[in-house]
Design a protein around this motif. Structure first.
Motif, PDB file in Angstrom:
ATOM      1  N   GLU A 269       7.594   1.440 -11.902  1.00 56.05           N
ATOM      2  CA  GLU A 269       9.019   1.155 -11.777  1.00 56.05           C
ATOM      3  C   GLU A 269       9.500   1.742 -10.458  1.00 56.05           C
ATOM      4  OE1 GLU A 269      11.420   2.220 -15.125  1.00 56.05           O
ATOM      5  OE2 GLU A 269       9.854   1.630 -16.541  1.00 56.05           O
ATOM      6  N   LEU A 270       9.834   0.867  -9.529  1.00 57.35           N
ATOM      7  CA  LEU A 270      10.322   1.306  -8.225  1.00 57.35           C
ATOM      8  C   LEU A 270      11.775   0.884  -8.062  1.00 57.35           C
ATOM      9  CD1 LEU A 270       7.433   0.361  -5.750  1.00 57.35           C
ATOM     10  CD2 LEU A 270       7.941   2.587  -6.727  1.00 57.35           C
ATOM     11  N   SER A 271      12.592   1.813  -7.609  1.00 61.07           N
ATOM     12  CA  SER A 271      13.971   1.457  -7.275  1.00 61.07           C
ATOM     13  C   SER A 271      13.956   0.695  -5.952  1.00 61.07           C
ATOM     14  CB  SER A 271      14.823   2.718  -7.151  1.00 61.07           C
ATOM     15  OG  SER A 271      14.408   3.462  -6.022  1.00 61.07           O
ATOM     16  N   GLN A 272      15.076   0.123  -5.606  1.00 61.29           N
ATOM     17  CA  GLN A 272      15.181  -0.612  -4.339  1.00 61.29           C
ATOM     18  C   GLN A 272      14.862   0.310  -3.168  1.00 61.29           C
ATOM     19  OE1 GLN A 272      15.590  -3.816  -4.184  1.00 61.29           O
ATOM     20  NE2 GLN A 272      15.821  -4.069  -1.979  1.00 61.29           N
ATOM     21  N   ALA A 273      15.386   1.542  -3.213  1.00 61.51           N
ATOM     22  CA  ALA A 273      15.150   2.498  -2.123  1.00 61.51           C
ATOM     23  C   ALA A 273      13.674   2.880  -2.032  1.00 61.51           C
ATOM     24  CB  ALA A 273      16.007   3.743  -2.331  1.00 61.51           C
ATOM     25  N   GLU A 274      13.028   3.069  -3.184  1.00 64.29           N
ATOM     26  CA  GLU A 274      11.602   3.407  -3.188  1.00 64.29           C
ATOM     27  C   GLU A 274      10.763   2.248  -2.655  1.00 64.29           C
ATOM     28  OE1 GLU A 274      11.224   6.491  -6.960  1.00 64.29           O
ATOM     29  OE2 GLU A 274      11.417   4.332  -7.371  1.00 64.29           O
ATOM     30  N   ALA A 275      11.108   1.043  -3.050  1.00 66.15           N
ATOM     31  CA  ALA A 275      10.389  -0.137  -2.561  1.00 66.15           C
ATOM     32  C   ALA A 275      10.532  -0.263  -1.051  1.00 66.15           C
ATOM     33  CB  ALA A 275      10.893  -1.383  -3.267  1.00 66.15           C
ATOM     34  N   GLU A 276      11.728   0.009  -0.539  1.00 65.78           N
ATOM     35  CA  GLU A 276      11.946  -0.058   0.906  1.00 65.78           C
ATOM     36  C   GLU A 276      11.158   1.024   1.637  1.00 65.78           C
ATOM     37  OE1 GLU A 276      16.186   0.148   1.321  1.00 65.78           O
ATOM     38  OE2 GLU A 276      16.483  -1.901   0.587  1.00 65.78           O
ATOM     39  N   ALA A 277      10.985   2.185   1.004  1.00 68.71           N
ATOM     40  CA  ALA A 277      10.210   3.265   1.616  1.00 68.71           C
ATOM     41  C   ALA A 277       8.715   2.960   1.589  1.00 68.71           C
ATOM     42  CB  ALA A 277      10.488   4.582   0.887  1.00 68.71           C
ATOM     43  N   VAL A 278       8.254   2.257   0.558  1.00 67.04           N
ATOM     44  CA  VAL A 278       6.836   1.954   0.404  1.00 67.04           C
ATOM     45  C   VAL A 278       6.418   0.787   1.304  1.00 67.04           C
ATOM     46  CG1 VAL A 278       5.138   1.053  -1.256  1.00 67.04           C
ATOM     47  CG2 VAL A 278       6.651   2.910  -1.912  1.00 67.04           C
ATOM     48  N   LEU A 279       7.328  -0.113   1.599  1.00 69.40           N
ATOM     49  CA  LEU A 279       7.017  -1.315   2.366  1.00 69.40           C
ATOM     50  C   LEU A 279       6.292  -1.023   3.687  1.00 69.40           C
ATOM     51  CD1 LEU A 279       7.125  -4.369   2.741  1.00 69.40           C
ATOM     52  CD2 LEU A 279       9.433  -4.096   3.661  1.00 69.40           C
ATOM     53  N   PRO A 280       6.795  -0.132   4.549  1.00 70.89           N
ATOM     54  CA  PRO A 280       6.065   0.112   5.806  1.00 70.89           C
ATOM     55  C   PRO A 280       4.682   0.732   5.583  1.00 70.89           C
ATOM     56  CG  PRO A 280       8.112   1.408   5.731  1.00 70.89           C
ATOM     57  CD  PRO A 280       8.064   0.584   4.503  1.00 70.89           C
ATOM     58  N   GLN A 281       4.548   1.531   4.536  1.00 71.06           N
ATOM     59  CA  GLN A 281       3.245   2.125   4.238  1.00 71.06           C
ATOM     60  C   GLN A 281       2.239   1.044   3.849  1.00 71.06           C
ATOM     61  OE1 GLN A 281       4.093   5.025   1.218  1.00 71.06           O
ATOM     62  NE2 GLN A 281       5.312   6.299   2.573  1.00 71.06           N
ATOM     63  N   LEU A 282       2.665   0.118   2.998  1.00 72.62           N
ATOM     64  CA  LEU A 282       1.777  -0.968   2.591  1.00 72.62           C
ATOM     65  C   LEU A 282       1.456  -1.878   3.771  1.00 72.62           C
ATOM     66  CD1 LEU A 282       3.097  -1.990  -0.942  1.00 72.62           C
ATOM     67  CD2 LEU A 282       0.932  -0.904  -0.378  1.00 72.62           C
ATOM     68  N   GLN A 283       2.445  -2.124   4.616  1.00 70.56           N
ATOM     69  CA  GLN A 283       2.195  -2.943   5.796  1.00 70.56           C
ATOM     70  C   GLN A 283       1.141  -2.287   6.691  1.00 70.56           C
ATOM     71  OE1 GLN A 283       6.265  -3.258   7.163  1.00 70.56           O
ATOM     72  NE2 GLN A 283       6.435  -5.379   6.439  1.00 70.56           N
ATOM     73  N   ALA A 284       1.195  -0.967   6.829  1.00 68.69           N
ATOM     74  CA  ALA A 284       0.206  -0.254   7.644  1.00 68.69           C
ATOM     75  C   ALA A 284      -1.185  -0.361   7.027  1.00 68.69           C
ATOM     76  CB  ALA A 284       0.618   1.212   7.791  1.00 68.69           C
ATOM     77  N   VAL A 285      -1.271  -0.260   5.708  1.00 76.10           N
ATOM     78  CA  VAL A 285      -2.567  -0.367   5.029  1.00 76.10           C
ATOM     79  C   VAL A 285      -3.148  -1.759   5.232  1.00 76.10           C
ATOM     80  CG1 VAL A 285      -3.695  -0.426   2.764  1.00 76.10           C
ATOM     81  CG2 VAL A 285      -2.117   1.425   3.325  1.00 76.10           C
ATOM     82  N   PHE A 286      -2.333  -2.788   5.010  1.00 79.19           N
ATOM     83  CA  PHE A 286      -2.825  -4.157   5.171  1.00 79.19           C
ATOM     84  C   PHE A 286      -3.174  -4.463   6.624  1.00 79.19           C
ATOM     85  CE2 PHE A 286      -0.534  -4.996   1.062  1.00 79.19           C
ATOM     86  CZ  PHE A 286      -1.688  -5.219   0.336  1.00 79.19           C
ATOM     87  N   SER A 287      -2.464  -3.864   7.557  1.00 83.48           N
ATOM     88  CA  SER A 287      -2.791  -4.025   8.969  1.00 83.48           C
ATOM     89  C   SER A 287      -4.156  -3.418   9.269  1.00 83.48           C
ATOM     90  CB  SER A 287      -1.716  -3.372   9.828  1.00 83.48           C
ATOM     91  OG  SER A 287      -2.074  -3.409  11.178  1.00 83.48           O
ATOM     92  N   LEU A 288      -4.418  -2.263   8.722  1.00 78.48           N
ATOM     93  CA  LEU A 288      -5.710  -1.611   8.914  1.00 78.48           C
ATOM     94  C   LEU A 288      -6.835  -2.447   8.305  1.00 78.48           C
ATOM     95  CD1 LEU A 288      -7.381   0.827   9.851  1.00 78.48           C
ATOM     96  CD2 LEU A 288      -6.845   1.908   7.663  1.00 78.48           C
ATOM     97  N   VAL A 289      -6.597  -3.010   7.127  1.00 83.64           N
ATOM     98  CA  VAL A 289      -7.594  -3.868   6.486  1.00 83.64           C
ATOM     99  C   VAL A 289      -7.886  -5.083   7.357  1.00 83.64           C
ATOM    100  CG1 VAL A 289      -8.025  -5.374   4.497  1.00 83.64           C
ATOM    101  CG2 VAL A 289      -7.099  -3.084   4.145  1.00 83.64           C
ATOM    102  N   GLU A 290      -6.865  -5.671   7.938  1.00 79.76           N
ATOM    103  CA  GLU A 290      -7.062  -6.817   8.826  1.00 79.76           C
ATOM    104  C   GLU A 290      -7.901  -6.440  10.039  1.00 79.76           C
ATOM    105  OE1 GLU A 290      -3.295  -8.537   9.884  1.00 79.76           O
ATOM    106  OE2 GLU A 290      -2.821  -9.038   7.800  1.00 79.76           O
ATOM    107  N   GLU A 291      -7.650  -5.260  10.609  1.00 79.78           N
ATOM    108  CA  GLU A 291      -8.443  -4.784  11.747  1.00 79.78           C
ATOM    109  C   GLU A 291      -9.901  -4.617  11.363  1.00 79.78           C
ATOM    110  OE1 GLU A 291      -7.082  -1.420  14.086  1.00 79.78           O
ATOM    111  OE2 GLU A 291      -5.017  -1.850  13.433  1.00 79.78           O
ATOM    112  N   MET A 292     -10.134  -4.040  10.171  1.00 78.73           N
ATOM    113  CA  MET A 292     -11.509  -3.806   9.726  1.00 78.73           C
ATOM    114  C   MET A 292     -12.226  -5.123   9.447  1.00 78.73           C
ATOM    115  SD  MET A 292     -10.996  -0.261   7.484  1.00 78.73           S
ATOM    116  CE  MET A 292     -11.459  -1.010   6.023  1.00 78.73           C
TER     117      MET A 292
END
Length: 97
Positions: free
Chosen positions: A16-39
């Motif tokens: 259960e993520l609030s809107q604020a938590e989801a907004e905070a997690v978004l850049p972290q997930l984007q960084a993870v997926f970016s790293l996966v794409e690089e690999m």
């Protein structure tokens, strides 16, 4: 990745993520997926997979000791202090009926 993707992933993960938590997690997930794409972009054709990633650094790999018996059998001495034994096993009171 968008904010609604974060909410969908949270729902699939039973989080259960609030809107604020989801907004905070978004850049972290984007960084993870970016790293996966690089690999995934790295050409690994002809490379054998490693059993453990540290093994290619031999000086950092933890050496294994020789598989040798270093202690003698003390079973008989250990059984002497037991209040009840049967054929080399400790007997204990039954706790589940």
């Amino acid at each position: 990745m968008k904010l609604n993707d974060v909410q969908r992933i949270a729902h699939l993960s039973s989080l259960e993520l609030s809107q604020a938590e989801a907004e905070a997690v978004l850049p972290q997930l984007q960084a993870v997926f970016s790293l996966v794409e690089e690999m995934q972009a790295v050409d690994t054709t002809g490379l054998e997979p490693l059993a453990h990633p540290i093994l290619f650094l031999r000086e950092l790999a933890q050496p294994l000791r020789a598989d040798q018996v270093t202690e003698t059998d003390h079973r008989t001495e250990n059984m002497l202090s037991a209040p009840a034994t049967h054929e080399g096993y400790f007997l204990v009171p039954k706790v589940i009926e």
